[in-house]
Motif scaffolding. Structure first.
Motif, PDB file in Angstrom:
ATOM      1  N   TRP A  43     -32.817   7.665  18.906  1.00 41.43           N
ATOM      2  CA  TRP A  43     -33.788   8.253  19.826  1.00 41.43           C
ATOM      3  C   TRP A  43     -34.508   9.388  19.124  1.00 41.43           C
ATOM      4  O   TRP A  43     -33.907  10.138  18.381  1.00 41.43           O
ATOM      5  CB  TRP A  43     -33.046   8.789  21.043  1.00 41.43           C
ATOM      6  N   ARG A  56     -33.192   8.192  29.054  1.00 42.06           N
ATOM      7  CA  ARG A  56     -32.551   6.975  28.564  1.00 42.06           C
ATOM      8  C   ARG A  56     -33.317   6.501  27.345  1.00 42.06           C
ATOM      9  O   ARG A  56     -34.528   6.677  27.250  1.00 42.06           O
ATOM     10  CB  ARG A  56     -32.540   5.886  29.634  1.00 42.06           C
ATOM     11  N   ILE A 105     -34.207   3.205  24.772  1.00 41.42           N
ATOM     12  CA  ILE A 105     -34.251   1.748  24.731  1.00 41.42           C
ATOM     13  C   ILE A 105     -34.410   1.309  23.275  1.00 41.42           C
ATOM     14  O   ILE A 105     -35.068   1.993  22.491  1.00 41.42           O
ATOM     15  CB  ILE A 105     -35.392   1.167  25.605  1.00 41.42           C
ATOM     16  N   TRP A 115     -35.673   0.754  32.484  1.00 44.00           N
ATOM     17  CA  TRP A 115     -34.660   1.771  32.807  1.00 44.00           C
ATOM     18  C   TRP A 115     -33.354   1.100  33.251  1.00 44.00           C
ATOM     19  O   TRP A 115     -32.273   1.484  32.841  1.00 44.00           O
ATOM     20  CB  TRP A 115     -35.203   2.675  33.906  1.00 44.00           C
ATOM     21  N   GLY A 128     -32.184   0.474  29.170  1.00 43.41           N
ATOM     22  CA  GLY A 128     -32.006   1.906  29.008  1.00 43.41           C
ATOM     23  C   GLY A 128     -30.544   2.316  28.920  1.00 43.41           C
ATOM     24  O   GLY A 128     -29.721   1.852  29.696  1.00 43.41           O
ATOM     25  N   ARG A 129     -30.246   3.173  27.970  1.00 45.73           N
ATOM     26  CA  ARG A 129     -28.908   3.741  27.803  1.00 45.73           C
ATOM     27  C   ARG A 129     -29.011   5.252  27.918  1.00 45.73           C
ATOM     28  O   ARG A 129     -29.886   5.866  27.325  1.00 45.73           O
ATOM     29  CB  ARG A 129     -28.322   3.372  26.437  1.00 45.73           C
TER      30      ARG A 129
END
Length: 125
Positions: free
Chosen positions: A10, A39, A41, A116, A120-121
């Motif tokens: 990220w 989040r 991705i 999301w 998404g994490r």
């Protein structure tokens, strides 16, 4: 963005700065309520989109440029999506062309929610 061994990374600086700014607004009492969740991705970043209160969208494409970066001791040519100077276009449910603005905001929100909830994490800087 992927690092050299292919793991997803990220963009920490951007996410951290946005999260900190939102928290600071709440701490300083400049807004009634401030919550933030991020989040990540595992997809390349090709544009930026800000969705605000399900009423406004700011959207802009990242231009792609070829440049060299140093990885270890080697210069490697890469294609880089550059977002720093991206022009953002504004769409709102209250635009003069109400139908187009409302539809754009609705579809952007649906698209965002689909990512999301699936890819998404949770991210914490």
């Amino acid at each position: 963005m992927r690092n050299i061994d292919g793991r997803y990374v990220w963009p920490r600086r951007s996410a951290g700065e946005i999260m900190e700014a939102v928290r600071e607004l709440g701490e300083l009492g400049l807004v009634q309520k401030a919550e933030v969740e991020a989040r990540a991705i595992p997809l390349p970043m090709m544009f930026k989109m800000y969705l605000l209160n399900e009423e406004e969208v700011f959207f802009g494409f990242y231009p792609v440029v070829e440049r060299e970066v140093k990885i270890g001791s080697k210069n490697v040519a890469i294609f880089d999506a550059v977002g720093k100077d991206t022009v953002l276009f504004h769409h709102s449910v209250s635009d003069d062309d109400h139908a187009t603005g409302s539809q754009y905001v609705d579809q952007a929100h649906r698209w965002f929610d689909s990512l999301w909830g699936t890819l998404g994490r949770t991210y914490e800087p």
